[in-house]
Scaffold this motif. Structure first.
Motif: not given
Length: 468
Positions: A235-239, A246-258
């Motif tokens: 939890y601490k490391n993900v945080k 997380g605010n870097h433009p190269a940080f990856y996010r996957y768009k889910t079905q929702t």
């Protein structure tokens, strides 16, 4: 008789002069660079500048140099040879197809050399002992001695590089871009920690993110089994990762079905931790639940054995990946099981991410592990894996690896090299860029096929009983 000879000589001379003038005229009519490439026939000739060392190598080791057997050959009496390809063969970046953000590649930033790190790191990997002393005694011990003796059966085009070298990071991003790979999954340890053969690398993440962004690549994190990993420090490391990067433009996010765009985390050796601990973190009712918080994400578990899939469900993971590039080594890495695993994932609304690789050979660090070597077969092994992955209609495909040189799974450019003690494997008869080019070919194919079935994935899953 003399007149006849003179007349014959004059006619012959005039004919030769005519032929010469004709050839000169044709040469002047042809532009320096033809519209359709090199002059006809030139492509049939050997590339003298590149092939000369290759010829020297063959003359000196015809009896013992069997490159395609994918084994290192020791004690050859020859000079060191290293061949680098012509840059002219590389495609211009603007001519390449768009990046495929559903194609991920595992990336390692743990290499070091004296120029940037004060010492060699990972290139001098120790030769690992077999756990059975009776077997271990039959194999060499010690460490590799870079730059000519490295812990790999292949040799990088960039040499025994440092992952801290900005030019190396740039070259790696450019190679991934050329392969139409959209996301690199960065091997990650928490700050001030590393694997037992390495050094901390978290401080490299900003530079990797910046260089990735330059080429429109995205970065996700492959969380390694650091010491005492559990639900609390996870939890601490993900945080930490999301807060810092997380605010870097190269940080990856996957768009889910929702419609949610969530960070993705590959969790290597996830099966080491008990499902009950993972459930504390990854289920809504967990005591340290990360769900529906600013630090929620998609957590992808490594599936090794068939039984792990039920542990993964209990743990609350969002998907599975198979990592190993060795067909038949584990249940998860065996192509014949991928259809069943995909069915299981569809039924329980998990993301299935098969991992493909160009081959496998780790005998430079595990000399007793020859049974798990998988010959590249000049690219056929890689294409077979990619074809098997595409047949499952996966949401994402992962590639093992960009640069895990110790296990011989890299698609990064490698070059022919030999020293007085070692002949390294290489990609001949193809170019050093062959696996990047194959990746680009299959990335484009995957992108087109995925577009045809992605709508079907968004449909409700049938309530019919599925055998899993």
């Amino acid at each position: 008789m003399a007149k006849f000879r003179r007349r014959t000589c004059i006619i012959l001379s005039l004919f030769i002069l005519f032929i010469f003038c004709l050839m000169m005229g044709l040469k002047m009519l042809r532009p320096n660079k033809a519209a359709f490439g090199d002059p006809f026939g030139l492509d049939l000739l050997p590339e003298v500048r590149q092939r000369t060392p290759h010829l020297v190598k063959n003359v000196d080791s015809q009896k013992s140099d069997k490159i395609n057997s994918e084994t290192n050959i020791k004690n050859l009496k020859s000079v060191e040879i290293s061949v680098k390809p012509s840059k002219a063969s590389e495609p211009f970046l603007e001519e390449l197809p768009p990046l495929n953000y559903y194609l991920h590649v595992f990336y390692y930033s743990w290499y070091g050399n004296p120029q940037f790190d004060g010492k060699y790191i990972h290139w001098n990997h120790p030769i690992l002992k077999h756990w059975d002393p009776r077997i271990a005694k039959d194999y060499p011990q010690g460490k590799h001695n870079p730059p000519d003796d490295i812990g790999s059966s292949f040799y990088p085009e960039l040499g025994s590089y440092s992952s801290r070298d900005p030019s190396v990071i740039e070259t790696h991003m450019k190679q991934m871009y050329s392969a139409s790979i959209g996301v690199l999954a960065l091997s990650w340890y928490p700050p001030d920690s590393s694997d037992e053969n390495g050094a901390p690398t978290d401080d490299l993440v900003p530079a990797i993110l910046d260089k990735a962004h330059k080429y429109n690549l995205k970065v996700t994190f492959h969380i390694e089994p650091y010491k005492n990993r559990d639900d609390q420090n996870m939890y601490k490391n993900v945080k930490y990762i999301i807060d810092k990067y997380g605010n870097h433009p190269a940080f990856y996010r996957y768009k889910t079905q929702t419609g949610n765009a969530l960070p993705m985390f590959y969790v290597y050796d996830s099966y080491i931790t008990k499902p009950e601990q993972w459930a504390n973190l990854l289920t809504i009712s967990g005591s340290r639940s990360i769900r529906n918080s600013p630090y929620d994400g998609l957590f992808i578990a490594l599936l090794v054995e068939d039984k792990h899939k039920y542990d993964i469900l209990q743990s609350g993971f969002d998907g599975i990946y198979t990592y190993f590039a060795t067909n038949g080594f584990t249940y998860g890495s065996s192509y014949e099981n991928w259809a069943k695993l995909k069915l299981f994932c569809d039924h329980f609304k998990l993301i299935f991410i098969p991992s493909v690789g160009p081959g496998y050979i780790d005998t430079s660090i595990r000399p007793w592990n020859t049974q798990n070597t998988r010959n590249r077969v000049n690219g056929k092994y890689y294409e077979t894996a990619l074809r098997a992955a595409l047949q499952t209609h996966p949401s994402v495909i992962s590639i093992t690896s960009f640069n895990e040189w110790h296990e011989g799974t890299q698609i990064e450019k490698a070059v022919p090299k030999r020293t007085s003690n070692t002949v390294y494997l290489d990609y001949r008869p193809h170019k050093p860029s062959v696996y990047l080019e194959l990746t680009r070919k299959w990335s484009e194919k995957y992108s087109k096929e995925r577009a045809t079935y992605v709508l079907d994935h968004q449909l409700p899953i049938s309530n019919a009983l599925i055998k899993v």
